[in-house]
Scaffold this active site. Structure first.
Site, PDB file in Angstrom:
ATOM      1  NE  ARG A 123      -3.851  -2.268   2.043  1.00 55.90           N
ATOM      2  CZ  ARG A 123      -3.504  -3.429   2.576  1.00 55.90           C
ATOM      3  NH1 ARG A 123      -2.376  -3.538   3.259  1.00 55.90           N
ATOM      4  NH2 ARG A 123      -4.269  -4.471   2.423  1.00 55.90           N
ATOM      5  CE  LYS A 145       0.220  13.646 -15.247  1.00 55.61           C
ATOM      6  NZ  LYS A 145       0.042  13.944 -16.679  1.00 55.61           N
ATOM      7  CD  GLU A 187       8.092  15.532 -23.501  1.00 54.04           C
ATOM      8  OE1 GLU A 187       7.488  16.602 -23.268  1.00 54.04           O
ATOM      9  OE2 GLU A 187       7.510  14.457 -23.760  1.00 54.04           O
ATOM     10  CE  LYS A 222       6.414  17.108 -14.744  1.00 55.90           C
ATOM     11  NZ  LYS A 222       6.504  15.819 -15.415  1.00 55.90           N
ATOM     12  CD  GLU A 232      -2.440  16.577 -16.904  1.00 59.40           C
ATOM     13  OE1 GLU A 232      -1.445  15.897 -16.604  1.00 59.40           O
ATOM     14  OE2 GLU A 232      -3.024  16.497 -17.981  1.00 59.40           O
ATOM     15  NE  ARG A 236       1.835  17.043 -13.680  1.00 57.87           N
ATOM     16  CZ  ARG A 236       2.255  16.132 -12.813  1.00 57.87           C
ATOM     17  NH1 ARG A 236       1.787  16.124 -11.588  1.00 57.87           N
ATOM     18  NH2 ARG A 236       3.138  15.214 -13.165  1.00 57.87           N
ATOM     19  CG  ASN A 240      -0.880  17.439 -21.460  1.00 58.15           C
ATOM     20  OD1 ASN A 240       0.004  16.641 -21.169  1.00 58.15           O
ATOM     21  ND2 ASN A 240      -1.996  17.556 -20.755  1.00 58.15           N
ATOM     22  CG  HIS A 243       2.354  15.955 -25.096  1.00 59.97           C
ATOM     23  ND1 HIS A 243       3.292  16.962 -25.123  1.00 59.97           N
ATOM     24  CD2 HIS A 243       2.952  14.898 -24.469  1.00 59.97           C
ATOM     25  CE1 HIS A 243       4.397  16.535 -24.514  1.00 59.97           C
ATOM     26  NE2 HIS A 243       4.216  15.288 -24.115  1.00 59.97           N
ATOM     27  CG  HIS A 247      -0.472  11.778 -26.869  1.00 60.62           C
ATOM     28  ND1 HIS A 247      -1.093  12.499 -25.876  1.00 60.62           N
ATOM     29  CD2 HIS A 247       0.698  11.359 -26.348  1.00 60.62           C
ATOM     30  CE1 HIS A 247      -0.314  12.512 -24.791  1.00 60.62           C
ATOM     31  NE2 HIS A 247       0.776  11.830 -25.060  1.00 60.62           N
ATOM     32  CG  HIS A 259       6.430  10.728 -25.923  1.00 62.52           C
ATOM     33  ND1 HIS A 259       5.060  10.821 -26.025  1.00 62.52           N
ATOM     34  CD2 HIS A 259       6.818  11.702 -25.063  1.00 62.52           C
ATOM     35  CE1 HIS A 259       4.642  11.808 -25.252  1.00 62.52           C
ATOM     36  NE2 HIS A 259       5.684  12.362 -24.651  1.00 62.52           N
TER      37      HIS A 259
HETATM   38  N1  LIG Z   1       5.583  10.153 -15.649  1.00 62.11           N
HETATM   39  C1  LIG Z   1       5.609  11.192 -16.444  1.00 62.11           C
HETATM   40  O1  LIG Z   1       5.268  12.316 -16.058  1.00 62.11           O
HETATM   41  C2  LIG Z   1       6.120  11.004 -17.844  1.00 62.11           C
HETATM   42  C3  LIG Z   1       6.391  12.139 -18.648  1.00 62.11           C
HETATM   43  C4  LIG Z   1       6.914  11.916 -19.913  1.00 62.11           C
HETATM   44  C5  LIG Z   1       7.160  10.617 -20.358  1.00 62.11           C
HETATM   45  N2  LIG Z   1       6.869   9.553 -19.558  1.00 62.11           N
HETATM   46  C6  LIG Z   1       7.149   8.169 -19.981  1.00 62.11           C
HETATM   47  O2  LIG Z   1       8.561   8.030 -20.159  1.00 62.11           O
HETATM   48  C7  LIG Z   1       8.787   6.950 -21.061  1.00 62.11           C
HETATM   49  C8  LIG Z   1       9.881   7.355 -22.021  1.00 62.11           C
HETATM   50  O3  LIG Z   1      11.055   7.594 -21.304  1.00 62.11           O
HETATM   51  P1  LIG Z   1      12.491   7.463 -21.974  1.00 62.11           P
HETATM   52  O4  LIG Z   1      12.506   8.171 -23.266  1.00 62.11           O
HETATM   53  O5  LIG Z   1      13.475   7.782 -20.936  1.00 62.11           O
HETATM   54  O6  LIG Z   1      12.509   5.906 -22.395  1.00 62.11           O
HETATM   55  P2  LIG Z   1      13.291   4.625 -21.849  1.00 62.11           P
HETATM   56  O7  LIG Z   1      13.221   4.512 -20.386  1.00 62.11           O
HETATM   57  O8  LIG Z   1      12.773   3.468 -22.639  1.00 62.11           O
HETATM   58  O9  LIG Z   1      14.796   4.926 -22.274  1.00 62.11           O
HETATM   59  C9  LIG Z   1      15.140   5.029 -23.638  1.00 62.11           C
HETATM   60  C10 LIG Z   1      16.210   4.013 -24.036  1.00 62.11           C
HETATM   61  O10 LIG Z   1      17.465   4.437 -23.522  1.00 62.11           O
HETATM   62  C11 LIG Z   1      18.085   3.409 -22.776  1.00 62.11           C
HETATM   63  N3  LIG Z   1      18.864   4.103 -21.758  1.00 62.11           N
HETATM   64  C12 LIG Z   1      18.393   4.775 -20.686  1.00 62.11           C
HETATM   65  N4  LIG Z   1      19.380   5.448 -20.094  1.00 62.11           N
HETATM   66  C13 LIG Z   1      20.512   5.187 -20.773  1.00 62.11           C
HETATM   67  C14 LIG Z   1      21.852   5.630 -20.653  1.00 62.11           C
HETATM   68  N5  LIG Z   1      22.223   6.515 -19.729  1.00 62.11           N
HETATM   69  N6  LIG Z   1      22.767   5.121 -21.528  1.00 62.11           N
HETATM   70  C15 LIG Z   1      22.381   4.277 -22.511  1.00 62.11           C
HETATM   71  N7  LIG Z   1      21.118   3.855 -22.701  1.00 62.11           N
HETATM   72  C16 LIG Z   1      20.199   4.311 -21.834  1.00 62.11           C
HETATM   73  C17 LIG Z   1      16.952   2.561 -22.292  1.00 62.11           C
HETATM   74  O11 LIG Z   1      17.356   1.254 -21.998  1.00 62.11           O
HETATM   75  C18 LIG Z   1      16.000   2.613 -23.477  1.00 62.11           C
HETATM   76  O12 LIG Z   1      16.406   1.673 -24.452  1.00 62.11           O
HETATM   77  C19 LIG Z   1       7.462   6.667 -21.745  1.00 62.11           C
HETATM   78  O13 LIG Z   1       6.973   5.442 -21.271  1.00 62.11           O
HETATM   79  C20 LIG Z   1       6.563   7.813 -21.311  1.00 62.11           C
HETATM   80  O14 LIG Z   1       5.201   7.438 -21.205  1.00 62.11           O
HETATM   81  C21 LIG Z   1       6.377   9.736 -18.315  1.00 62.11           C
HETATM   82 ZN   LIG Z   2       5.702  13.988 -23.325  1.00 65.17          ZN
END
Ligand SMILES: NC(=O)c1ccc[n+]([C@@H]2O[C@H](COP(=O)([O-])OP(=O)(O)OC[C@H]3O[C@@H](n4cnc5c(N)ncnc54)[C@H](O)[C@@H]3O)[C@@H](O)[C@H]2O)c1
Ligand SMILES: [Zn+2]
Length: 352
Positions: A123, A145, A187, A222, A232, A236, A240, A243, A247, A259
């Site tokens: 929990r 989030k 971003e 942020k 949001e 917040r 977007n 986006h 999206h 993305h």
């Molecule tokens: N929670 C939120 O507010 C929020 C906001 C924006 C995006 N997101 C989410 O974030 C995700 C995308 O994140 P991302 O782009 O970091 O993707 P990811 O975590 O898949 O990382 C991208 C790639 O880089 C590799 N990688 C990571 N760090 C590395 C490093 N230092 N050296 C070499 N390789 C490395 C990973 O293994 C992966 O293959 C999506 O799922 C999206 O929905 C969440």
């Molecule tokens: Zn985004």
């Protein structure tokens, strides 16, 4: 080690985001200070584990903290309930209890799932974010989030669960493949359109030496937004920007367009549409396109306005009759606007 910047986030119990070089080696000390008698499991993916897991484990061992690890297969396709169950199970097998914590070491996929696991294991237990991508530093690791994807759509199951600490070690970006680097910069450019000022200036110069300052500025912005509107309900939603079309592009491509690249095109589209429709000062798109090109990001998509509209209608943020869009009035001033689907179609059409 050079200077570390600390950004406070006053949400829930409040936490710090630290940005600097060499922070991976400080994990043990940081955990010892905040959670003196705790144990932890580090969650990371199959690409990040060989690069940084041992270093973080060493830092924890040195501080006398008992730590296990859980490595999942890298990539968005693994951000699902099955991987989440695996993480929860590892936590249970390692006998974590309610005073213990999880550590997310990786990109947004890792942070989103680890936060979700921490939010529901027993929990709710604390967790620490150690983002290793530009995207997770500037965006996903701050704000609480956390979600996984369902077969029905992206990020549909999740919780709000704020981390207890965020450590952004800039050195980890040295190993990040260039396409993921660019993805995160989309971003940052989006944030620069919201803030204007120094961040916009930094984003116009594609200099790797600016990246640390860009990340710090994005987090500062942020943090402020999340403090004022954690759930949001209003402000917040500005995050977007780009986006809605973004999206839709991701969806139309069967999630083959990453993305950040989709958000880059979405931001360029809405800036062009705002300029052409007389909703802006007329020069937003010029600056936005310059910033995106500076970081090797795309400005256009080959999908039609009809394709994008169809995809937008199933966006989880769409209501029955329309969608709330973020309109850039000028660089540094964006506003929310409720649009019917007909109005959205018109913006897509002229923004393409
Ligand atoms: N929670 C939120 O507010 C929020 C906001 C924006 C995006 N997101 C989410 O974030 C995700 C995308 O994140 P991302 O782009 O970091 O993707 P990811 O975590 O898949 O990382 C991208 C790639 O880089 C590799 N990688 C990571 N760090 C590395 C490093 N230092 N050296 C070499 N390789 C490395 C990973 O293994 C992966 O293959 C999506 O799922 C999206 O929905 C969440
Ligand atoms: Zn985004």
């Amino acid at each position: 080690m050079s200077e570390i910047q600390t950004i406070p986030v006053q949400v829930g119990k409040g936490y710090e985001v630290r940005v600097g070089h060499g922070l991976l080696d400080t994990v043990g000390k940081a955990v010892k200070e905040s959670f003196p008698d705790s144990r932890t499991v580090i969650v990371t993916d199959s690409n990040v584990a060989p690069l940084y897991l041992e270093r973080v484990l060493d830092s924890l061992r040195l501080a006398g903290i008992d730590a296990g690890s859980c490595v999942f297969a890298a990539g968005e396709t693994h951000k699902n309930m099955e991987t989440l169950t695996g993480i929860l199970n590892e936590a249970a097998l390692f006998r974590l209890n309610r005073k213990d914590l999880l550590i997310a070491l990786g990109g947004g996929v890792c942070g989103d799932m680890t936060g979700f696991a921490a939010g529901c294991y027993m929990r709710g237990i604390p967790f620490i974010q150690i983002p290793t991508t530009v995207l997770s530093m500037v965006d996903s690791s701050v704000g609480g989030k956390c979600a996984v994807d369902l077969p029905a759509g992206k990020n549909l199951a999740g919780v709000f669960h704020q981390p207890s600490l965020v450590l952004c070690d800039i050195d980890t970006l040295d190993t990040l493949p260039s396409e993921f680097f660019a993805d995160g910069m989309a971003e940052a450019v989006k944030t620069a359109v919201l803030t204007g000022g120094r961040l916009a200036e930094l984003c116009l110069t594609p200099d790797r030496d600016n990246v640390r300052s860009i990340i710090t500025e994005c987090i500062r912005y942020k943090a402020g937004v999340v403090q004022r509107d954690e759930r949001e309900l209003g402000e917040r939603k500005l995050l977007n920007l780009g986006h809605t079309a973004g999206h839709a592009i991701e969806k139309c491509s069967g999630f083959q367009v990453p993305h950040g690249h989709a958000v880059a095109v979405g931001t360029a589209m809405i800036a062009r549409a705002a300029d052409l429709k007389g909703l802006s000062d007329g020069s937003v798109s010029e600056t936005v396109e310059k910033m995106l090109l500076a970081w090797d990001l795309p400005l256009h998509t080959s999908f039609s306005a009809d394709d994008l509209l169809e995809a937008s209608k199933s966006d989880k943020k769409a209501g029955g009759a329309g969608i709330t869009a973020v309109i850039p009035r000028s660089v540094g001033h964006c506003e929310l606007m409720d649009l019917t689907f007909d109005e959205l179609y018109e913006l897509f059409r002229i923004g393409l």
